[in-house]
Each structure stands twice: as C-alpha cells, then as structure tokens.
Design a protein around this motif. Structure first.
Motif, PDB file in Angstrom:
ATOM      1  N   UNK A   1      73.716  29.442  36.693  1.00 11.56           N
ATOM      2  CA  UNK A   1      75.009  29.052  36.111  1.00 11.56           C
ATOM      3  C   UNK A   1      75.756  28.095  37.033  1.00 11.56           C
ATOM      4  N   UNK A   2      75.709  28.361  38.340  1.00  8.75           N
ATOM      5  CA  UNK A   2      76.408  27.498  39.288  1.00  8.75           C
ATOM      6  C   UNK A   2      75.768  26.114  39.349  1.00  8.75           C
ATOM      7  N   UNK A   3      74.447  26.061  39.329  1.00 10.37           N
ATOM      8  CA  UNK A   3      73.769  24.770  39.362  1.00 10.37           C
ATOM      9  C   UNK A   3      74.066  23.960  38.101  1.00 10.37           C
ATOM     10  N   UNK A   4      74.186  24.646  36.971  1.00 11.13           N
ATOM     11  CA  UNK A   4      74.514  23.942  35.726  1.00 11.13           C
ATOM     12  C   UNK A   4      75.913  23.344  35.798  1.00 11.13           C
ATOM     13  N   UNK A   5      76.869  24.132  36.273  1.00 14.87           N
ATOM     14  CA  UNK A   5      78.228  23.597  36.444  1.00 14.87           C
ATOM     15  C   UNK A   5      78.231  22.468  37.470  1.00 14.87           C
ATOM     16  N   UNK A   6      77.416  22.617  38.488  1.00 14.57           N
ATOM     17  CA  UNK A   6      77.321  21.604  39.531  1.00 14.57           C
ATOM     18  C   UNK A   6      76.821  20.273  38.974  1.00 14.57           C
ATOM     19  N   UNK A   7      76.012  20.330  37.938  1.00  8.39           N
ATOM     20  CA  UNK A   7      75.501  19.111  37.319  1.00  8.39           C
ATOM     21  C   UNK A   7      76.581  18.416  36.476  1.00  8.39           C
ATOM     22  N   UNK A   8      77.343  19.205  35.720  1.00  9.46           N
ATOM     23  CA  UNK A   8      78.271  18.607  34.762  1.00  9.46           C
ATOM     24  C   UNK A   8      79.628  18.248  35.370  1.00  9.46           C
ATOM     25  N   UNK A   9      80.136  19.045  36.297  1.00  7.01           N
ATOM     26  CA  UNK A   9      81.484  18.807  36.809  1.00  7.01           C
ATOM     27  C   UNK A   9      81.638  17.432  37.445  1.00  7.01           C
ATOM     28  N   UNK A  10      80.723  16.986  38.337  1.00  8.48           N
ATOM     29  CA  UNK A  10      80.908  15.631  38.888  1.00  8.48           C
ATOM     30  C   UNK A  10      80.934  14.546  37.820  1.00  8.48           C
TER      31      UNK A  10
ATOM     32  N   UNK B   1      70.057  15.458  28.849  1.00 13.76           N
ATOM     33  CA  UNK B   1      69.134  16.585  28.972  1.00 13.76           C
ATOM     34  C   UNK B   1      68.012  16.273  29.958  1.00 13.76           C
ATOM     35  N   UNK B   2      67.501  15.039  29.878  1.00 14.14           N
ATOM     36  CA  UNK B   2      66.450  14.632  30.823  1.00 14.14           C
ATOM     37  C   UNK B   2      66.990  14.617  32.242  1.00 14.14           C
ATOM     38  N   UNK B   3      68.215  14.099  32.406  1.00 14.64           N
ATOM     39  CA  UNK B   3      68.841  14.106  33.729  1.00 14.64           C
ATOM     40  C   UNK B   3      68.997  15.531  34.259  1.00 14.64           C
ATOM     41  N   UNK B   4      69.383  16.441  33.363  1.00  9.99           N
ATOM     42  CA  UNK B   4      69.623  17.826  33.780  1.00  9.99           C
ATOM     43  C   UNK B   4      68.348  18.484  34.295  1.00  9.99           C
ATOM     44  N   UNK B   5      67.248  18.362  33.561  1.00  9.52           N
ATOM     45  CA  UNK B   5      66.012  19.011  33.994  1.00  9.52           C
ATOM     46  C   UNK B   5      65.419  18.319  35.219  1.00  9.52           C
ATOM     47  N   UNK B   6      65.597  17.006  35.316  1.00  8.46           N
ATOM     48  CA  UNK B   6      65.178  16.316  36.541  1.00  8.46           C
ATOM     49  C   UNK B   6      65.984  16.813  37.743  1.00  8.46           C
ATOM     50  N   UNK B   7      67.282  17.003  37.495  1.00  8.54           N
ATOM     51  CA  UNK B   7      68.175  17.489  38.555  1.00  8.54           C
ATOM     52  C   UNK B   7      67.766  18.881  39.029  1.00  8.54           C
ATOM     53  N   UNK B   8      67.468  19.801  38.093  1.00 11.48           N
ATOM     54  CA  UNK B   8      67.041  21.147  38.483  1.00 11.48           C
ATOM     55  C   UNK B   8      65.758  21.101  39.297  1.00 11.48           C
ATOM     56  N   UNK B   9      64.820  20.272  38.863  1.00 16.50           N
ATOM     57  CA  UNK B   9      63.572  20.163  39.608  1.00 16.50           C
ATOM     58  C   UNK B   9      63.791  19.645  41.016  1.00 16.50           C
TER      59      UNK B   9
END
Length: 329
Positions: free
Chosen positions: A17-26, A66-74
C-alpha cells in the motif's frame, strides 16, 4: 511463530500500500521535471532536447500509467532505482543515497538512541523519586525545550557557539573541505566538531518527551500489586526500580522508540537544512525542490521499509519481554 507470520503478512500488505501511494503522490504534485529543468537552464536548452535526455534516464511521462506502475514495482524490489533527473542530473539514485545515508545514520541515529537512553534513565529515576529535586527540576526544563522548533534551536546554537564565540564550533556542512577525507585524527575530529551543534539541537528538542512518558509510566507502574509484593518481600530498591517497575514501564515506550528509529533514515530535514548537513533529509528536500521522481520514490520507499521493520522488531521484542503479550499471541 503464528504471531510472527501474522505480523509478516501485515508488513507485506502495508508495504504494498505504501509503495502504491509512493508511486502516485509525486505525480499529483504540482510541477514537472521538464519544467524544472527549463527553469534551471534558463531556456538555453530546448524543451524537446530536455525531454529526450530525461527519456534516456528512464523518465517516460507518455507511457501508460499501469505500465509505469508495474515497471516501478519491479525496479523498487530489484534495487534498480534509476537515475536522478533533478539537481544531480544523470547520477544513479543508489549512489546519491549511499553517499548521504551514513551521515544521517551517524548524526540522527546516534542522537536518537542517546536521547531515548538518557530520557528513559532520567524518567525512571524521576518517577521513582517523585517529588524529589530531580523530579522538580529536570522534567519541566526538558519538556519546555522539546516544544521549541528544531530550526529555532539550531539557529540559536549557531548564534551562540559559532558566531558569538568567534567560530568555536562550525555550523556548516559535515567536515572541513580543506582536509582530505580518511581515517586520520584531523578528519575524524573535523567530522565530530561539525556534528556537535546539529546533534545538540536534536537532543535538546527530543529528550523531554522520553523523560515525561517514562516518568508517567513509572508512576503508574509503582501502584501495581507486583511492585507492592516486591517491597513486602524486602527486595532492594535498585532491584525493584529496574527489575520490576522500569522493565514494565518501558514497554509502552518501545513502539514510540521503534517509530523514532524508523524515522532516523529520513533524517531531520529542518536540522540538516539549517546546518547544510548533506544527509538524507537534505537530499529529500532537494529532490522535492527539483521534482526528482526517481530520487523521491526511492527515499520514500526506504522511509517506509525502515518504519515497518522497526515496528516489526518492537512487536517481537514486546512479546519477548511481556509474558502477557505471549499469551495473547
């Protein structure tokens, strides 16, 4: 083991959850890295050239979210945190963090542990000798200092010990840049002298909270039946104070101490900014100022992991110290 597995599950869910917020907030923040670079270059470099340069560093604003998000998690889990697109353009994020982290751990980490230990000891003795001279003088003083703003205390110490005494203590950076870094007495002495004022600022503004909470916990614990029983058995005062009262009074403080340790890695942003101390807090300030997405995301991830690991450790420590927690687990 069942308790630990439950806590690990909570750890992983919270981390996601924190990593997801970390992706969107900036990305919801005002401003754009390209706009920031246009301002810094004063329009001497075209916007298209800057966009191409940032794309080569992995910044792809036109890519599907969505592609950015999964690339970011990886990338977050593999340690490939990209390159800075801010003030240190093109520098690997891991290198920037690796250069700043030791300074923050050395300054904020040691001072946080010292504040907790001293505050706990003073609070223990103050609560045990309630109404005595120590209880009447030290807690009120340190509680007042804890309410003072970090930056104000820092500026006051600079005024008194750096400006007013003819430069007795340095108030800028982390060591004398005229000295070659190394394990020489001159360099070590320079590092320690530069850390005195920021460390004193952090200690003065944080120790009062530990003193007050430990004192109140001690007063509450001293009214428990097991403390009365220990006194009735004729046990020594020192053994009762530390072995019975303090051991149980410190348990509520462990969660707060874990949070403090977790936030050590984020640095004391205001303190590092006032003293121009090149730690993680100052690095985060520059990342936000320059809309540096990769650096911000990596730093926020480190802060989250540090806090979660600290809370997990304190949960395990509480179960080990408190038999009642073991029974519930």
């Amino acid at each position: 083991m069942r308790f630990i597995l439950r806590r690990l599950g909570f750890f992983l869910l919270t981390l996601w959850a924190a990593l997801t917020l970390n992706f969107f907030i900036p990305r919801f923040m005002p401003g754009d890295p390209v706009d920031a670079l246009v301002v810094r270059t004063r329009g001497r470099v075209s916007r298209d050239a800057l966009e191409q340069m940032l794309t080569s560093f992995g910044f792809k604003p036109d890519q599907n979210v969505a592609v950015q998000y999964f690339d970011y998690l990886g990338h977050m889990f593999t340690g490939d945190w990209g390159r800075s697109i801010g003030q240190t353009l093109g520098e690997p994020v891991t290198k920037l963090i690796g250069g700043a982290l030791p300074w923050t751990l050395g300054l904020v980490g040691i001072t946080t542990v010292l504040a907790f230990v001293l505050g706990t000891l003073i609070g223990t003795v103050s609560g045990w000798r309630r109404g005595g001279a120590l209880d009447a003088i030290l807690p009120p003083i340190f509680v007042i200092t804890s309410a003072l703003p970090y930056f104000w205390v820092g500026l006051l110490l600079i005024l008194v010990f750096s400006q007013g005494t003819g430069g007795w203590l340095p108030a800028n950076f982390n060591y004398d840049t005229t000295i070659v870094p190394g394990f020489s007495p001159g360099f070590v002495g320079s590092v320690l002298s530069h850390a005195v004022l920021p460390a004193a600022t952090l200690l003065i503004t944080t120790i009062g909270g530990w003193i007050l909470t430990m004192r109140n916990n001690m007063i509450t614990t001293l009214s428990e039946d097991y403390v009365r029983m220990a006194r009735a058995k004729g046990l020594g005062s020192r053994r009762i104070m530390y072995g019975y009262a303090a051991r149980n009074a410190i348990l509520p403080n462990l969660a707060g101490f874990a949070m403090s340790l977790g936030f050590v890695i984020s640095g004391a942003i205001l303190i590092e900014y006032v003293f121009n101390y090149p730690g993680i807090g100052y690095l985060l300030y520059n990342a936000v100022q320059n809309v540096d997405y990769p650096l911000m995301q990596a730093l926020f991830m480190l802060f989250t992991v540090a806090v979660l690991v600290a809370l997990l450790a304190v949960d395990i420590a509480t179960v080990w110290l408190d038999p009642r927690a073991r029974a519930k687990g």
